[in-house]
Motif scaffolding. Structure first.
Motif, PDB file in Angstrom:
ATOM      1  N   SER A 175      60.128   1.195 -15.640  1.00  0.00           N
ATOM      2  CA  SER A 175      59.573   0.819 -14.243  1.00  0.00           C
ATOM      3  C   SER A 175      60.628   0.003 -13.690  1.00  0.00           C
ATOM      4  N   ALA A 176      60.098  -0.287 -12.303  1.00  0.00           N
ATOM      5  CA  ALA A 176      61.172  -1.197 -11.600  1.00  0.00           C
ATOM      6  C   ALA A 176      60.402  -2.402 -10.771  1.00  0.00           C
ATOM      7  N   THR A 177      61.271  -2.933  -9.981  1.00  0.00           N
ATOM      8  CA  THR A 177      60.604  -3.910  -9.203  1.00  0.00           C
ATOM      9  C   THR A 177      61.122  -3.793  -7.653  1.00  0.00           C
ATOM     10  N   ILE A 178      59.938  -3.925  -6.813  1.00  0.00           N
ATOM     11  CA  ILE A 178      60.414  -4.231  -5.276  1.00  0.00           C
ATOM     12  C   ILE A 178      60.175  -5.600  -5.110  1.00  0.00           C
ATOM     13  N   ALA A 179      61.305  -6.279  -4.645  1.00  0.00           N
ATOM     14  CA  ALA A 179      61.392  -7.747  -4.428  1.00  0.00           C
ATOM     15  C   ALA A 179      61.551  -7.778  -2.819  1.00  0.00           C
ATOM     16  N   ALA A 180      60.097  -8.670  -2.433  1.00  0.00           N
ATOM     17  CA  ALA A 180      60.171  -9.072  -0.912  1.00  0.00           C
ATOM     18  C   ALA A 180      60.625 -10.575  -0.681  1.00  0.00           C
ATOM     19  N   ILE A 181      61.773 -10.536   0.138  1.00  0.00           N
ATOM     20  CA  ILE A 181      62.312 -11.795   0.163  1.00  0.00           C
ATOM     21  C   ILE A 181      62.280 -12.200   1.656  1.00  0.00           C
ATOM     22  N   GLY A 182      62.304 -13.529   2.164  1.00  0.00           N
ATOM     23  CA  GLY A 182      62.269 -13.896   3.415  1.00  0.00           C
ATOM     24  C   GLY A 182      61.629 -15.480   3.583  1.00  0.00           C
ATOM     25  N   ASP A 183      61.046 -15.629   4.871  1.00  0.00           N
ATOM     26  CA  ASP A 183      60.463 -16.909   5.127  1.00  0.00           C
ATOM     27  C   ASP A 183      58.844 -16.930   4.845  1.00  0.00           C
ATOM     28  N   SER A 184      58.309 -17.858   5.762  1.00  0.00           N
ATOM     29  CA  SER A 184      56.978 -18.103   5.663  1.00  0.00           C
ATOM     30  C   SER A 184      55.937 -16.775   6.010  1.00  0.00           C
ATOM     31  N   ILE A 185      56.353 -15.776   6.569  1.00  0.00           N
ATOM     32  CA  ILE A 185      55.726 -14.631   6.882  1.00  0.00           C
ATOM     33  C   ILE A 185      55.595 -13.510   5.691  1.00  0.00           C
ATOM     34  N   THR A 186      56.646 -13.790   4.474  1.00  0.00           N
ATOM     35  CA  THR A 186      56.646 -13.200   3.430  1.00  0.00           C
ATOM     36  C   THR A 186      56.004 -14.034   2.607  1.00  0.00           C
ATOM     37  N   ASP A 187      56.205 -15.299   2.518  1.00  0.00           N
ATOM     38  CA  ASP A 187      55.556 -16.221   1.624  1.00  0.00           C
ATOM     39  C   ASP A 187      53.969 -16.227   1.854  1.00  0.00           C
ATOM     40  N   GLY A 188      53.368 -15.797   3.203  1.00  0.00           N
ATOM     41  CA  GLY A 188      52.172 -15.613   3.108  1.00  0.00           C
ATOM     42  C   GLY A 188      51.386 -16.924   3.854  1.00  0.00           C
ATOM     43  N   MET A 189      52.111 -17.463   4.493  1.00  0.00           N
ATOM     44  CA  MET A 189      51.719 -18.879   5.151  1.00  0.00           C
ATOM     45  C   MET A 189      50.390 -18.590   6.180  1.00  0.00           C
ATOM     46  N   ARG A 190      49.223 -19.425   5.720  1.00  0.00           N
ATOM     47  CA  ARG A 190      48.217 -19.103   6.670  1.00  0.00           C
ATOM     48  C   ARG A 190      47.162 -18.164   5.966  1.00  0.00           C
ATOM     49  N   SER A 191      47.706 -17.546   5.109  1.00  0.00           N
ATOM     50  CA  SER A 191      46.650 -16.678   4.495  1.00  0.00           C
ATOM     51  C   SER A 191      45.500 -17.356   3.689  1.00  0.00           C
ATOM     52  N   SER A 192      44.598 -16.352   3.199  1.00  0.00           N
ATOM     53  CA  SER A 192      43.503 -17.049   2.710  1.00  0.00           C
ATOM     54  C   SER A 192      43.852 -17.556   1.281  1.00  0.00           C
ATOM     55  N   LEU A 193      43.598 -18.975   1.015  1.00  0.00           N
ATOM     56  CA  LEU A 193      43.821 -19.694  -0.249  1.00  0.00           C
ATOM     57  C   LEU A 193      43.080 -18.777  -1.331  1.00  0.00           C
ATOM     58  N   ASN A 194      43.844 -18.579  -2.472  1.00  0.00           N
ATOM     59  CA  ASN A 194      43.511 -17.997  -3.831  1.00  0.00           C
ATOM     60  C   ASN A 194      42.845 -16.564  -3.611  1.00  0.00           C
ATOM     61  N   GLN A 195      43.447 -16.074  -2.673  1.00  0.00           N
ATOM     62  CA  GLN A 195      42.596 -14.484  -2.337  1.00  0.00           C
ATOM     63  C   GLN A 195      43.943 -13.527  -2.428  1.00  0.00           C
ATOM     64  N   ASN A 196      45.148 -13.946  -2.350  1.00  0.00           N
ATOM     65  CA  ASN A 196      46.342 -12.987  -2.633  1.00  0.00           C
ATOM     66  C   ASN A 196      46.234 -11.957  -1.418  1.00  0.00           C
TER      67      ASN A 196
END
Length: 422
Positions: free
Chosen positions: A205-226
């Motif tokens: 298997s392998a991993t795709i890594a997403a890296i960046g700032d708040s837009i990758t971090d998910g700022m203002r997305s729904s809490l506990n909803q992934n």
């Protein structure tokens, strides 16, 4: 070129990139370990009277239960612990993993003790990191797990991942790592700490890594909803039937490409090796960074804790040089990397001009192994400097849940599925 034509071109480029970057056999990944979940740490500002957002909770002699969602299955797992910013040893007296129940509860009969060199306790030196012993726990992708750590009696929290978009739990004093009930866990926090990776034995298997700032971090997305875009990408991969590709999120809200911050962590160009390339199984990186470099120079300085300091002016050439550093680091480790265009942020003309020129370079320079055009996916057709209204969380910078989903949809999925089946 129309948005649709551009999307087709970018998709074709990215398809070739992902096909080339994903593993086809165990020989491509000599280590059997693959990162199934990860987060990136940032130091907590060490000042006498921090504002509420930067006041670390008391963890000494308490149990910290963190909820994580691995994106790759495996019967055997190990936990990665980091004391990257520590000035003193990080002491964990007991560590356990179990399937999460409701809230802070865990599912009875799923708990397993995690050891280090056969011992339940571990002391990680300042600046150090350590992997646990393998533990047969049976990780299922997409299922929440509770990682519970009973901390040393003098332990302080000096580094965290501040915007977890996930409620985690602190107990009353004492070792409550084995408690199935949530009764002892009276305090809720929205940070991750110490546990920076869950890895599984999955050599093909392998991993795709997403890296960046708040837009990758998910700022203002729904809490506990992934609902961050890497979560949405992981769900698309899973729904396709693919079982061999993990997606992990190494974004940090407020992070910049070129400049360290007292609140938002080391510059991405500096932390890339530790946070991405050191992750077992990472073969592909999606990079989205630069909007804070452009914006923070214009933020007014203020007394006390100035999270936007230093207010460094950036140029297009400076950002391009930073991207090239990250690309070179990835290629030196045999990791493919593609660049994502900077999303609309309702910037004034001078800053918008930098964003536009940077995006043009990302699209046309061929410096990256592939391109994902998040800008085209999110922008308002009537005003390309702004997010489409349905994709705006309300601050004109961070996407809504629907916007994050649209970002994931902008990444071609079929190459990932095909590469896993070859």
């Amino acid at each position: 070129m129309t948005n649709r034509s551009l999307a087709v071109v970018c998709g074709a480029v990215l398809s070739s990139f992902l096909l080339a970057s994903a593993p086809v056999s165990a020989a491509d990944n000599p280590s059997p370990w693959v990162t199934a979940w990860a987060t990136a740490l940032q130091p907590i500002p060490q000042i006498s009277s921090p504002p509420p957002l930067y006041r670390a909770p008391e963890v000494a002699g308490r149990t910290f239960r963190q909820i994580v969602y691995p994106t790759l299955s495996g019967e055997v797992a190990r936990i990665h612990i980091s004391n990257a910013y520590g000035k003193a040893p990080l002491v964990i007296e007991d560590l356990r993993i179990a399937r999460s129940g409701a809230g802070a509860a865990i599912q009875v009969g799923t708990e397993a003790r995690v050891t280090f060199g056969g011992k339940p306790a571990v002391s990680v030196p300042p600046g150090g990191e350590i992997d646990s012993d393998p533990v047969r726990v049976g990780i299922a992708a997409g299922v929440p797990y509770a990682v519970s750590s009973y901390m040393g009696r003098e332990q302080n929290l000096i580094a965290w991942h501040r915007v977890s978009s996930q409620v985690n739990y602190l107990s009353m004093p004492g070792n409550h790592t084995g408690d199935a009930s949530a009764d002892a866990y009276r305090q809720r926090v929205t940070q991750f700490a110490w546990v920076t990776g869950v890895q599984v034995e999955a050599p093909s298997s392998a991993t795709i890594a997403a890296i960046g700032d708040s837009i990758t971090d998910g700022m203002r997305s729904s809490l506990n909803q992934n609902r961050r875009w890497p979560d949405a990408l992981a769900r698309r991969v899973a729904q396709s039937g693919d079982k061999s590709v993990a997606v992990v999120n190494l974004g940090i809200s407020g992070n910049r490409l070129l400049t360290d911050s007292p609140c938002y962590g080391d510059a991405l160009a500096s932390r890339f090796g530790r946070d991405v390339l050191a992750q077992p199984g990472v073969k592909t990186v999606i990079l989205l960074i630069g909007i804070n470099d452009i914006n923070f120079a214009a933020m007014p300085p203020h007394g006390g804790l100035d999270c936007d300091a230093p207010h460094t002016q950036v140029t297009v050439d400076g950002l391009i040089a930073g991207y090239k550093r990250v690309i070179a680091a990835a290629h030196a480790r045999g990791v493919r990397i593609f660049g994502a265009t900077l999303t609309p942020a309702a910037l004034p003309p001078q800053r918008e001009a930098i964003r536009t020129e940077v995006n043009q370079w990302i699209r046309t320079s061929h410096a990256f192994d592939g391109v994902v055009d998040f800008d085209a996916a999110l922008r308002d057709p009537a005003d390309p400097t702004r997010l489409r209204r349905s994709f705006d969380s309300g601050d004109q910078i961070h996407p809504s849940d629907a916007g994050y989903s649209a970002m994931a949809d902008a990444i071609p999925l079929q190459p990932v599925v095909n590469s896993a089946r070859k």
